[in-house]
Design an enzyme around this catalytic site. Structure first.
Site, short mmCIF file in Angstrom:
data_model
loop_
_atom_site.label_atom_id
_atom_site.label_comp_id
_atom_site.label_asym_id
_atom_site.label_seq_id
_atom_site.Cartn_x
_atom_site.Cartn_y
_atom_site.Cartn_z
N HIS A 90 0.84 -1.21 0.00
CA HIS A 90 0.00 0.00 0.00
C HIS A 90 0.86 1.25 0.00
O HIS A 90 2.01 1.24 0.46
CB HIS A 90 -0.94 0.01 1.20
CG HIS A 90 -0.24 0.27 2.51
ND1 HIS A 90 0.00 1.55 2.99
CD2 HIS A 90 0.26 -0.57 3.45
CE1 HIS A 90 0.61 1.47 4.16
NE2 HIS A 90 0.79 0.20 4.46
N CYS A 91 0.32 2.33 -0.54
CA CYS A 91 0.95 3.64 -0.43
C CYS A 91 0.15 4.44 0.61
O CYS A 91 -0.41 3.87 1.54
CB CYS A 91 1.01 4.34 -1.78
SG CYS A 91 -0.62 4.62 -2.53
N ILE A 92 0.05 5.73 0.47
CA ILE A 92 -0.63 6.55 1.47
C ILE A 92 -2.14 6.33 1.44
O ILE A 92 -2.81 6.35 2.47
CB ILE A 92 -0.30 8.04 1.27
CG1 ILE A 92 1.19 8.28 1.51
CG2 ILE A 92 -1.12 8.92 2.21
CD1 ILE A 92 1.62 9.70 1.30
#
Length: 332
Positions: A25-27
């Protein structure tokens, strides 16, 4: 949000566990690599509670979650216990080289965002306090806090080595050992002495790797290939000792002689080009960058700029490019 229920629904609508190769995942987004994109039920995913939308970037399928992405990602991973096995067994397929590069950069830099964000905010607050005269540069508390804010940027190659090792399939701890070589006091003193330095008669460039970005990415990429080749030919009883030994002995000198200096030159050239763009093209640079930012984010292209921005902040202490992103975001 009911994390277990939402996680199970996401997995099912992506075509089931067997269709998922990898996940991170990213932000704001869950980023999946899938075996077959045609098995995805996009409409059902978009209608799930907690899902803000979906996006396809190259070969990567993204589920947009928002602030709750990190805990949800952990729950999804917990429901995919055989994920590594699936990744290894997934059928090979031709992939767009641009997509591969973008996915690689995203996978390397997304996990380290919390470290650089926390340190960067502290660095900005301290700089503001110093500029307003609220604190003196000689103040010991200020100096300690500045060290806290600057540590991750100074030792950026170590942080990136671990993340890149995980992404490229190299042993992340061997990757950190490789990066640590660049900071060893003996080597640092040797390179700063001013005298010519050579390894087996081949010249070693006198460059500083503190705060650098590109050299270690290239070095760990090479390490991943070298490790795999040695692992294939090494007897099983000797792998634990001799695969990391030979990998370090091969890759570290190549990094010091060729990859490192080339990476430093390339990084400085990119930074210099951006500084020239902002200094000489003025408002046109703002229009080009700000006007295309949303498109770059939607397609994932903004990750190409992340190494450049971090390199600027690490090397110069500021970045003239990032402010154009802020203007674009304020405009939206």
């Amino acid at each position: 949000m009911n994390y277990p229920h939402t996680a199970r629904q996401i997995i099912d609508h992506l075509g089931g566990e067997a269709n998922i190769i990898s996940l991170y995942h990213c932000i704001t987004r869950l980023r999946f690599a899938l075996v077959d994109l045609d098995r995805v039920n996009r409409t059902a995913l978009e209608n799930l509670d907690g899902v803000m939308g979906v996006n396809l970037s190259g070969d990567q399928f993204q589920v947009i979650i928002g602030n709750e992405v990190a805990p949800l990602c952990q729950v999804v991973l917990a429901q995919l216990p055989n994920l590594d096995g699936k990744k290894a067994a997934s059928p090979p397929k031709r992939r767009n080289p641009v997509s591969v590069v973008l996915e690689g950069l995203a996978g390397i830099f997304s996990p380290i965002i919390p470290a650089i964000a926390g340190a960067g905010i502290l660095k900005g607050v301290l700089s503001l306090c110093l500029a307003l005269g609220w604190v003196a540069a000689s103040n010991q508390t200020y100096q300690i806090l500045m060290a806290i804010s600057d540590g991750v940027f100074f030792f950026m190659p170590l942080v990136l080595a671990f993340s890149a090792g995980n992404k490229f399939g190299a042993n992340p701890y061997v990757a950190v050992a490789l990066a640590a070589t660049l900071f060893h006091p003996t080597l640092t003193t040797l390179l700063k002495s001013g005298a010519p330095v050579a390894f087996l008669g081949m010249p070693v460039a006198s460059v500083s790797y503190a705060s650098s970005v590109i050299p270690i990415l290239l070095a760990v990429l090479l390490l991943s290939y070298v490790e795999r080749v040695i692992d294939r030919v090494m007897p099983a009883a000797l792998k634990t000792m001799f695969v990391p030994l030979l990998s370090l002995v091969i890759v570290a000198p190549v990094t010091l002689i060729a990859i490192g200096p080339a990476g430093i030159f390339f990084g400085n050239a990119l930074s210099g080009g951006i500084i020239w763009l902002v200094a000489n093209m003025g408002w046109l640079a703002g229009v080009i960058v700000g006007g295309t930012l949303s498109l770059m984010i939607i397609t994932g292209m903004h990750y190409v700029l992340v190494p450049i921005v971090i390199n600027n902040i690490s090397r110069l202490g500021y970045d003239p490019f990032k402010i154009l992103f802020y203007v674009a975001n304020m405009g939206q």
